[in-house]
Every structure is written in C-alpha cells, then in structure tokens.
Design a protein around this motif. Structure first.
Motif, mmCIF file in Angstrom:
data_model
loop_
_atom_site.group_PDB
_atom_site.id
_atom_site.type_symbol
_atom_site.label_atom_id
_atom_site.label_comp_id
_atom_site.label_asym_id
_atom_site.label_seq_id
_atom_site.Cartn_x
_atom_site.Cartn_y
_atom_site.Cartn_z
ATOM 1 N N CYS A 95 -11.796 133.308 43.307
ATOM 2 C CA CYS A 95 -11.394 133.576 44.691
ATOM 3 C C CYS A 95 -10.455 132.489 45.197
ATOM 4 N N SER A 135 -10.402 139.749 51.742
ATOM 5 C CA SER A 135 -11.772 140.226 51.548
ATOM 6 C C SER A 135 -12.681 139.717 52.660
ATOM 7 N N GLU A 152 -10.007 134.838 52.823
ATOM 8 C CA GLU A 152 -10.335 134.722 51.402
ATOM 9 C C GLU A 152 -9.845 135.940 50.639
ATOM 10 N N ALA A 154 -10.053 137.789 46.582
ATOM 11 C CA ALA A 154 -10.561 137.872 45.219
ATOM 12 C C ALA A 154 -9.531 138.694 44.441
#
Length: 158
Positions: A95, A135, A152, A154
């Motif tokens: 991430c 996310s 964030e 991923a």
C-alpha cells in the motif's frame, strides 16, 4: 464518520505503521502541485509503480496539494505556513499513502448540494475525486499546528 455529503471517511489515522519514501516542503503557491506531481512520478518510477496505479496516485497528490495551497491558510489568514508532501508505503510494500500537511486546522469540507459542484468551477471536486480513487482517506490535526489530509492506495488491488 459521515460527512455533509453522506459519504464516509476516517477522521483518525488507522494507526498502521508507515515507512517514509519521501517528504518535501512545497511553496505555498500554485506551482506546488506541479512540483509534487513531478516528484511523485520520479519516486514511483524508482519503486517500479507505473501505469494506471502511478497516474492515480499522481492525480490524488495533485488534488490534495492544490487544496492545501488554496485553502490551507493560518488562522490569521496568511500563507506563511509550509505545505508538506509525504509519500509513504506500508511495511509489506503493498500500500501507498499520501499525506499533505498545511497550516490550517480547518478540516476538509465537502461541497453542499449539486450546485456546489458546478461544471465550470472545479470547487469541491478534489475530495470527490480522491474518494473515488483512493481505498481510504481522512484528516487529522498536525502534531503542533495545522492539519494533515491523507489518502491510501493498494495499487495491486484496484
């Protein structure tokens, strides 16, 4: 937490440990977004993050830095406080996290009503875009002053 728009976001940090990839101070001027985009592109290329994942992170960086420059003013109304851009990764490397700090303690605001997000005025679109791309996202007050808005990604999961 529900915002004025009815969309949820985290106000508090998840508590996850993050490892810093880069941190740079930015001028409190419009050209800060371009500098942050270029820097992001360079760092992600070194980390072998490319294509759509890199473009997505770069766009979110641009939106958050633009918001910090436009709205991140001190209580006194000045723009002397620094804007700081930080790019981090999770310990497992899966991430990425973007953090943009500015001198204002005022939390990000959602546009209210459909007329607030006008076709000719980009006002209010930044957070909607970040919400669609990331996310997770949120904000917190800074350690001594100001605030940090974060999001964030991923990249392998989108």
């Amino acid at each position: 937490m529900l915002t004025d728009s009815g969309l949820a976001h985290d106000v508090y940090d998840s508590g996850r440990s993050w490892l810093s990839l880069t941190r740079i101070p930015l001028p409190h001027r419009p050209e800060a977004a371009g500098r942050a985009r270029r820097h992001t592109r360079e760092v992600l290329a070194l980390r072998r993050v490319a294509g759509e994942a890199a473009a997505t992170v770069e766009l979110a960086v641009s939106e958050l830095v633009t918001n910090a420059v436009r709205h991140g003013v001190c209580v006194c109304g000045c723009t002397r406080g620094a804007v700081t851009f930080t790019l981090l990764r999770s310990p497992d490397g899966r991430c990425l996290r973007v953090e943009v700090a500015d001198p204002s303690r005022t939390p990000p605001r959602w546009p209210t009503g459909i007329g607030a997000v006008d076709a000719e005025v980009a006002e209010g679109r930044g957070l909607l875009l970040v919400t669609a791309l990331a996310s997770d996202w949120g904000d917190r007050t800074g350690p001594t002053r100001g605030k940090v808005v974060w999001c964030e990604f991923a990249p392998g999961e989108r």
